[in-house]
Design an enzyme around this catalytic site. Sequence first.
Site, PDB file in Angstrom:
ATOM      1  N   ARG A 114     -10.393   5.792  11.598  1.00  0.00           N
ATOM      2  CA  ARG A 114      -9.256   4.903  11.838  1.00  0.00           C
ATOM      3  C   ARG A 114      -8.143   5.737  12.440  1.00  0.00           C
ATOM      4  NH1 ARG A 114      -9.985   0.108  12.319  1.00  0.00           N
ATOM      5  NH2 ARG A 114      -7.947  -0.549  11.558  1.00  0.00           N
ATOM      6  N   ARG A 125       1.021   3.487 -13.497  1.00  0.00           N
ATOM      7  CA  ARG A 125       1.977   4.027 -14.467  1.00  0.00           C
ATOM      8  C   ARG A 125       2.283   3.011 -15.549  1.00  0.00           C
ATOM      9  NH1 ARG A 125       4.309   7.301 -10.400  1.00  0.00           N
ATOM     10  NH2 ARG A 125       3.015   9.156 -10.425  1.00  0.00           N
ATOM     11  N   ARG A 166       2.871  -0.944   7.060  1.00  0.00           N
ATOM     12  CA  ARG A 166       4.085  -0.401   6.431  1.00  0.00           C
ATOM     13  C   ARG A 166       5.211  -0.294   7.450  1.00  0.00           C
ATOM     14  NH1 ARG A 166       1.091   4.865   3.614  1.00  0.00           N
ATOM     15  NH2 ARG A 166      -0.079   5.185   5.518  1.00  0.00           N
ATOM     16  N   GLU A 194       3.946   0.389  11.272  1.00  0.00           N
ATOM     17  CA  GLU A 194       2.650   1.072  11.358  1.00  0.00           C
ATOM     18  C   GLU A 194       1.504   0.075  11.441  1.00  0.00           C
ATOM     19  OE1 GLU A 194       1.881   4.159   8.353  1.00  0.00           O
ATOM     20  OE2 GLU A 194      -0.162   3.398   8.202  1.00  0.00           O
ATOM     21  N   ASP A 210      -5.311  15.737   1.444  1.00  0.00           N
ATOM     22  CA  ASP A 210      -3.857  15.837   1.505  1.00  0.00           C
ATOM     23  C   ASP A 210      -3.514  17.203   2.112  1.00  0.00           C
ATOM     24  OD1 ASP A 210      -3.300  13.368   0.372  1.00  0.00           O
ATOM     25  OD2 ASP A 210      -3.516  14.142  -1.664  1.00  0.00           O
ATOM     26  N   TYR A 237     -10.714  12.899   3.309  1.00  0.00           N
ATOM     27  CA  TYR A 237      -9.356  12.367   3.210  1.00  0.00           C
ATOM     28  C   TYR A 237      -8.486  13.394   2.474  1.00  0.00           C
ATOM     29  CZ  TYR A 237      -6.258   8.230   2.558  1.00  0.00           C
ATOM     30  OH  TYR A 237      -5.244   7.306   2.574  1.00  0.00           O
ATOM     31  N   ARG A 250      -6.683   7.437  -5.460  1.00  0.00           N
ATOM     32  CA  ARG A 250      -5.569   8.241  -4.951  1.00  0.00           C
ATOM     33  C   ARG A 250      -4.245   7.775  -5.563  1.00  0.00           C
ATOM     34  NH1 ARG A 250      -5.791  11.044  -0.143  1.00  0.00           N
ATOM     35  NH2 ARG A 250      -3.729  10.323   0.456  1.00  0.00           N
TER      36      ARG A 250
END
Length: 383
Positions: A255, A181, A286, A309, A358, A356, A177
């Site tokens: 989860r 770069r 996070r 979180e 998006d 999962y 995911r």
Amino acid sequence: MNLDSFSYVVVGSGLLGSVVAERIATQLDRRVLVIEKRDHIGGNCYSEEDPSTGIECHRYGTHIFHTSNEQVWKYINRFVTFNAYRHQVLTSYKDKMYQFPINLETINSFYNLNLKPYQLDEFMSTVRDRSIAHPANFEEQALSLLGQELYEAFFKHYTFKQWQIDPKELPASVFNRLPFRKNYVENYFFDQWQGIPEGGYTQLFTRLLADKNITVLLNTDYFAIRDRLKKDCCLIYSGPIDRFFDYQFGKLAWRTLRFEKEILPVEDYQGNAVINYPEPAVPYTRIHEPRHLHPERNYTREKTVIFKEYSLPDDGNDPFYPIASASNNLLLSSYKKLAEQLSGTFISGRLGDYKYYDMDQTIQRALEIFELSILPKKDLYHG
Ligand code: UDP
């Protein structure tokens, strides 16, 4: 209310349910009943204004809309305008901030180097684990691309904190995911179209569900009222698939997330919408600071709101993430076989497909279900 007068019933008012309901109501001109267990529409995309700061907060974690799917982008833009927000994430490791997902700046800063883009492949071949030719899981995929040091620092413990299982049990697709770069580009997503609805996500759902043909029942558990619905209605169910079949083969693992909210007396706490904490000693994964998601708004300069979180196991009551381990996938295939035998019932969405997804993938699924399965059979349902 006369529940058995509806020929179309949608369970769940997240993206899957709301888009299908909108299509049925406006394209077929039929009445749709939307049943929602929570006290609000929008599923986990739900957003609301924090009363003490006026800051738009995503109750179930930061949601950034991003897509390269033109059909989905055009569809969703009929309801809301998106702002120009571009998602960037930082990760905090040993009291230092790194750009994330990994890019050239992360590598240079982590190894204290000044590599040029064209030198990166050669350098990575000295750190990555070249013994793994065919990565079979999350850990192997990460090691084969990044090597032990980067994996340990940024992925291993974060992934364990988030999923509470050994990263070897997660598929490589979860790792994939995230981009890697080879330049200084910091955008989290590659997609052509990105942003946050200017009026917040709840405005999007209010508009999706605004048609006169749509009736929304909040605070209502589908399983408590299903006997009162029309027996041969067309049913679109976006809850957990194992719950639909009364857990007859056993429970799928999920989860969920818990957020701790704090109001702080500063304008800007962390300078970014999301900062990840990959170290095992920090209990949360996070910190979100939602003021950064709406650069176009003039929020108060006196305070800000943050959310820490935490990830935890779920008993199926508040599921966020399907855990795509081998044993769960096996269980899922048994439930999928049952679902395929049903006629006039469609089970989908992140919870229904146990995928999962998006947001754009969920909208795509909703449009497909409508166009390929509901529209062609419209003459079967009346009322
Ligand atoms: N991940 C990680 N470290 C990070 C961020 C992500 O190890 O700092 C892993 C984690 O296993 C996560 C996966 O990469 O589930 C995909 O990340 P993504 O940002 O897509 O997760 P989401 O935002 O959907 O929770």
